[in-house]
Scaffold this active site. Sequence first.
Site, short mmCIF file in Angstrom:
data_model
loop_
_atom_site.label_atom_id
_atom_site.label_comp_id
_atom_site.label_asym_id
_atom_site.label_seq_id
_atom_site.Cartn_x
_atom_site.Cartn_y
_atom_site.Cartn_z
N GLU A 54 25.40 35.00 -6.66
CA GLU A 54 27.09 35.97 -6.61
C GLU A 54 27.17 37.43 -5.93
O GLU A 54 27.93 37.52 -5.35
CB GLU A 54 27.50 36.31 -7.71
CG GLU A 54 28.65 36.90 -8.37
CD GLU A 54 28.94 36.85 -9.16
OE1 GLU A 54 29.59 37.89 -9.15
OE2 GLU A 54 28.28 36.58 -10.61
N ASP B 105 29.67 37.21 -1.93
CA ASP B 105 29.96 38.41 -2.02
C ASP B 105 30.24 39.25 -0.52
O ASP B 105 31.07 39.04 -0.26
CB ASP B 105 30.12 39.39 -3.45
CG ASP B 105 31.21 40.04 -3.26
OD1 ASP B 105 32.70 39.57 -2.72
OD2 ASP B 105 31.23 41.13 -3.15
N ASN C 169 33.17 33.06 -9.19
CA ASN C 169 31.97 33.68 -8.87
C ASN C 169 30.37 32.12 -8.58
O ASN C 169 29.96 33.00 -7.94
CB ASN C 169 31.29 34.21 -10.51
CG ASN C 169 32.43 35.56 -10.94
OD1 ASN C 169 32.52 35.83 -9.72
ND2 ASN C 169 32.05 35.90 -12.09
N GLU D 298 31.35 32.19 -5.20
CA GLU D 298 30.25 32.73 -4.45
C GLU D 298 29.02 32.53 -4.03
O GLU D 298 28.00 32.61 -3.45
CB GLU D 298 30.36 34.36 -5.02
CG GLU D 298 31.79 34.58 -4.42
CD GLU D 298 32.36 36.35 -5.67
OE1 GLU D 298 33.29 37.22 -4.55
OE2 GLU D 298 32.08 36.18 -6.48
#
Length: 345
Positions: A63, A67, A132, A135
Amino acid sequence: MNFTNIIDRIKLPFRKEKEFYLALYNILGFYPHKIDLYKNALMHSSVRHKGKNGRQENNERLEFLGDAILDAVVGDIVYKHFKGKREGFLTNTRSKLVQRATLGKLAEQLGVNQLILSAGNTHSHNSYMGGNAFEALVGAAYLDRGYDAIMDFMQNRILGKYIDLDKTAKKEVNFKSKLLEWTQKNRVKLEYKLVEQSVDKENDSPMFEYKVQIEGVDCGVGKGYSKKESQQKASKETLQLLRKQPKHVDKIFAAKSDRTKMEEMPIMEVIPDVKQDDSPFINTEETQKNTAQTPEKIQNNHETEVTADKKHVSAEDFDLSDISLKKKTREEIIAEAEAAAFANG
């Protein structure tokens, strides 16, 4: 379909987990090569799973990577699409595309949520779980297929199908309103604290710095030329913090739990003693003086009271001449008695 996908399509019937491969293809537009990366990307931290090395595995590391890759890819796309636009416009547009609400909706529409493996006991405030996982999938795809695969995925499958880039850029995002909405839904206390008020040295304009506190927990900080601007920046930073750091959200809800316990706790007043004297106040020293008397004082007081009572009796009730104060001897008393007897006889 490119040549690589054709080969992967041919191999699909021979895969042990062909349904999972096909589901990922429908989301990403290509077949995964390193399937374990994608399994990890869809494993929520609530699942206690140990990998081959004996360590706990979940999607938090992927994650984090996803990101960063999303910021880079979306920033690249926005920069090339909006030529001549200033940094502030580009930053706001990118923020709208990668914010938690947007990624959460994408995860739901793409079917990512149905693939997430969780313990089933996650808290209600973990509604960002889908975003999440999205990502984390991007992070896994980057490690598996590289930067170009992510760029193709975002341009052709996301921006081309689910998001209108121009309309998104025109839409104003009120971060303070979004943060207020989140806090109201979760019934947590939101406060904006003025940290500092200063003057810009370049043009002597007033500057404001505000800090967001949720349930007394410090969150984002923002600085601007007006209270509104600084609070908007602080709200944006807070939303990013809450989206990226679940432990910070847990800290806020723990503080809320402590506050509600204190509010519900009954106030214990001292229970009055039933033996207490409810009579009016009496000077203790005077009382002690009046009550602590010797027998001699009691006798004297009694005689005083008798004398006082006699003052209220009229003189006609008694003839004082009849009262003799002389004490008689025994012989005088007998002689008087004999004389009286002979006189009557």
